[in-house]
Scaffold this motif. Structure first.
Motif, short mmCIF file in Angstrom:
data_model
loop_
_atom_site.label_atom_id
_atom_site.label_comp_id
_atom_site.label_asym_id
_atom_site.label_seq_id
_atom_site.Cartn_x
_atom_site.Cartn_y
_atom_site.Cartn_z
N TYR A 226 0.83 -1.21 0.00
CA TYR A 226 0.00 0.00 0.00
C TYR A 226 0.87 1.25 0.00
CZ TYR A 226 -3.97 -3.01 1.11
OH TYR A 226 -4.94 -3.98 1.06
N LEU A 227 0.21 2.37 -0.36
CA LEU A 227 0.87 3.68 -0.36
C LEU A 227 -0.14 4.71 0.12
CD1 LEU A 227 3.17 5.14 -3.09
CD2 LEU A 227 1.14 6.43 -2.43
N ASN A 228 0.32 5.65 0.93
CA ASN A 228 -0.55 6.72 1.44
C ASN A 228 -0.32 7.96 0.58
OD1 ASN A 228 -2.28 8.26 2.93
ND2 ASN A 228 -1.15 8.11 4.85
N ASP A 229 -1.22 8.16 -0.38
CA ASP A 229 -1.08 9.25 -1.34
C ASP A 229 -1.71 10.54 -0.80
OD1 ASP A 229 -0.43 10.07 -4.20
OD2 ASP A 229 -2.57 10.54 -4.11
N GLU A 390 6.37 14.46 8.53
CA GLU A 390 5.22 15.30 8.21
C GLU A 390 5.70 16.63 7.63
OE1 GLU A 390 1.41 15.17 8.66
OE2 GLU A 390 2.35 13.32 7.94
N GLY A 391 6.84 17.10 8.14
CA GLY A 391 7.43 18.32 7.60
C GLY A 391 7.84 18.14 6.14
N PHE A 392 8.44 16.99 5.85
CA PHE A 392 8.83 16.71 4.46
C PHE A 392 7.59 16.60 3.57
CE2 PHE A 392 12.63 14.36 6.44
CZ PHE A 392 13.37 15.53 6.46
N LYS A 393 6.54 15.99 4.11
CA LYS A 393 5.31 15.82 3.34
C LYS A 393 4.71 17.18 2.99
CE LYS A 393 0.80 13.50 3.54
NZ LYS A 393 -0.08 12.63 4.38
N LYS A 394 4.68 18.08 3.96
CA LYS A 394 4.14 19.42 3.72
C LYS A 394 5.00 20.17 2.71
CE LYS A 394 1.95 19.86 8.26
NZ LYS A 394 1.98 20.53 9.60
N GLY A 396 6.68 18.81 0.32
CA GLY A 396 6.38 18.24 -0.99
C GLY A 396 5.09 18.78 -1.57
N ILE A 397 4.08 18.93 -0.73
CA ILE A 397 2.80 19.47 -1.19
C ILE A 397 2.97 20.92 -1.63
CG2 ILE A 397 0.48 20.14 -0.45
CD1 ILE A 397 0.51 17.66 1.39
N GLU A 398 3.74 21.70 -0.85
CA GLU A 398 3.99 23.10 -1.22
C GLU A 398 4.78 23.20 -2.52
OE1 GLU A 398 2.77 25.88 0.16
OE2 GLU A 398 1.58 24.46 1.36
N LYS A 399 5.70 22.27 -2.72
CA LYS A 399 6.48 22.26 -3.96
C LYS A 399 5.57 22.00 -5.16
CE LYS A 399 10.34 19.97 -6.28
NZ LYS A 399 11.36 18.87 -6.21
N LYS A 401 2.39 22.65 -5.33
CA LYS A 401 1.56 23.84 -5.53
C LYS A 401 2.35 24.92 -6.26
CE LYS A 401 -1.48 23.26 -1.51
NZ LYS A 401 -1.88 23.83 -0.18
N LYS A 402 3.61 25.07 -5.90
CA LYS A 402 4.46 26.08 -6.53
C LYS A 402 4.66 25.76 -8.01
CE LYS A 402 8.89 28.48 -5.89
NZ LYS A 402 9.44 28.31 -7.26
N GLU A 403 4.93 24.47 -8.30
CA GLU A 403 5.12 24.06 -9.68
C GLU A 403 3.84 24.30 -10.50
OE1 GLU A 403 6.37 20.02 -9.63
OE2 GLU A 403 8.44 20.48 -9.08
N ASP A 404 2.71 24.01 -9.87
CA ASP A 404 1.44 24.22 -10.58
C ASP A 404 1.20 25.71 -10.82
OD1 ASP A 404 -1.07 22.95 -11.59
OD2 ASP A 404 -1.97 24.28 -10.10
N SER A 405 1.58 26.55 -9.85
CA SER A 405 1.38 27.99 -10.02
C SER A 405 2.29 28.57 -11.10
CB SER A 405 1.63 28.72 -8.70
OG SER A 405 3.01 28.65 -8.34
N GLU A 406 3.44 27.93 -11.32
CA GLU A 406 4.39 28.40 -12.32
C GLU A 406 4.09 27.82 -13.71
OE1 GLU A 406 8.07 27.18 -10.65
OE2 GLU A 406 8.22 28.90 -9.29
#
Length: 499
Positions: A226-229, A390-394, A396-399, A401-406
């Protein structure tokens, strides 16, 4: 009377030790239960061996979230890269047999072994296959994008580029362990998995352990990966068994069998009075051979703060509380493991789980070492490791979002999608065929795995989530001077379009 007093004192000491172990088991169990809930781990097994005996062997959760069948001591998990230590032991046994030497040239045993640098090819030694410092770049895409045979995989690896001088750095190499398996076969006269079965698994009474990962399906009682996406939550992923590189990480085992393996390790190569590995050779396995500096490669170093990090023969190493800790993680498509041993404290720990990168494994390792080696319950390892990741996960999510915004919205590919169709090749990684289907570009690698893409922006596309890694991958196309598609880039590799 003196004899009675001695017997009484021994009995009291035994009771005290038993009580301490029972208390430690309870403390470890409490942390694991909390950790499983926070990490959402479907199934897990933990084994702790102290002074040659299994003091903790417990399983948690389920093999499969739909069937709800519980994990038991005979449930098969994947050892992943903790397999590497077993392969190093097998080579050590052949050294004991006089059939090879650690400093033998690899080409003396595997004549077809060839790398992109002729000097490294000629001077590579057997021990170099195990230490990740040959000087050649990583090429794991060879087995994630194709299903070549072991020999073909090794032959294609010759196109991987040199990245630093021989023994002058550290680049993790799975394929070199596949070569080590070929050395075992050449020196012993039988396939590596048969040798491991006969010389390691059978003597250790590891009766459920499988040296060929695909065999678990006929053996039964195995876990689902399993994977927690971050978007889809807990999802089942495909088994990613790649037995062509079996010595790098495909052995599957159980909590029961691993207890015997750890007992053998804690007893310095001896199991039930049977010396399987000679003392000199056993010591060699755990000597530092590669140096990684103070930072190492594991994020948990931020918590353990080691002064040094090295790599032995199949083991990462660092100092912990003034003592040397040998350990290794294993990660393979929804299945993880970790092994650790502190020799001068006679403590060994092992964890299995069926959740991709369930880093609770690190918390269990250090908590168990604290409890059983130092009688220390002062740190909340689950909380510390969970917050770290959890810090790394956050991040990654911010990264994302940034890529999507660019991303440049409303841009279009340079050419009609049909112009991107064709056959593309990479001399190391084989063939990619791109076809247009239902308005989307599909990329088929070596008739092994197919991705469906969506337009991202300009000449960049993004794949669907692949069924093993479950992650989207960007694909970038280049145009030549004539304005035609000439190549594409994926996973830092380039595929050139055939004319």
């Amino acid at each position: 009377m003196k004899k009675l007093i001695v017997v009484f004192l021994i009995g009291c000491c035994s009771q005290i030790v038993f009580a301490q172990q029972k208390a430690n088991n309870k403390k470890l169990d409490a942390m694991i239960v909390e950790g499983i809930n926070d990490w959402k781990v479907p199934g897990l097994a933990v084994i702790v061996v102290k002074d040659g005996e299994a003091v903790c062997q417990k399983t948690y959760g389920v093999k499969n979230l739909e069937t709800k069948e519980p994990v038991d001591e005979n449930t098969l998990f994947n050892m992943a890269s903790t397999t590497k230590a077993v392969v190093a032991i097998a080579l050590g046994m052949l050294v004991d047999d006089g059939k090879l030497d650690w400093d033998d040239k690899v080409t003396d045993h595997v004549p077809y072994f060839k790398l992109s640098d002729s000097y490294i090819t000629d001077d590579a030694r057997v021990k170099d296959l195990l230490t990740h410092n040959l000087g050649i770049g990583n090429a794991d895409a060879l087995w994630t994008l194709d299903s070549l045979s072991t020999k073909e995989t090794i032959q294609h690896f010759r196109f991987a580029e040199k990245t630093y001088p021989l023994r002058g750095g550290f680049t993790y190499q799975n394929i070199m362990y596949a070569v080590a398996g070929e050395v075992i076969a050449a020196a012993s006269g039988k396939p590596w998995h048969d040798f491991v079965q006969e010389r390691i698994l059978d003597p250790l009474e590891m009766n459920r352990t499988q040296t060929i990962a695909a065999n678990i399906f006929k053996e039964g009682n195995y876990v689902t990966p399993y994977l927690n996406d971050s978007e889809d939550g807990l999802v089942e992923v495909d088994y990613g068994f790649s037995d062509q590189i079996g010595p790098a990480g495909m052995i599957c085992s159980t909590a029961h069998d691993i207890s015997n393996y750890l007992t053998f390790l804690v007893n310095d190569g001896v199991y039930k009075q049977d010396t399987l590995v000679q003392p000199k050779t056993f010591k060699k396995l755990f000597e530092p051979h590669s140096f990684l500096g103070s930072t190492g490669i594991y994020p948990t170093n931020a918590l353990t703060k080691p002064n040094w990090n090295t790599y032995g023969l199949g083991w990462f190493q660092q100092d912990y509380k003034g003592h040397k800790l040998d350990f290794h993680t294993g990660s393979l498509f929804g299945l993880v493991a970790i092994a650790g041993i502190m020799h001068d404290k006679d403590v060994a720990v092992y964890v299995f789980a069926n959740l991709d990168h369930a880093e609770l494994r690190h918390a269990i390792l250090y908590k168990a070492i604290d409890l059983y080696a130092f009688e220390d319950n002062s740190r909340d390892w689950h909380k510390e490791v969970f917050n770290l990741y959890e810090g790394f996960k956050k991040e990654g999510i911010e990264k994302e979002k940034k890529e999507d915004s660019e991303r440049v919205k409303n841009s279009k590919p340079s050419l009609p999608l049909s112009n991107y169709e064709g056959t593309y090749t990479n001399q190391m990684l084989g063939t990619a065929k791109i076809t247009l289907k239902d308005g989307s570009l599909q990329i088929n690698f070596n008739d092994f795995i197919t991705y469906t893409t969506k337009h991202w922006h300009y000449d960049t596309f993004i794949t669907n989530k692949d069924p093993r890694f479950y992650e989207k991958i960007k694909v970038n196309f280049d145009l030549n001077e004539a304005g035609e598609i000439s190549q594409f880039h994926i996973m830092r590799e380039k595929f050139t379009k055939e004319k």
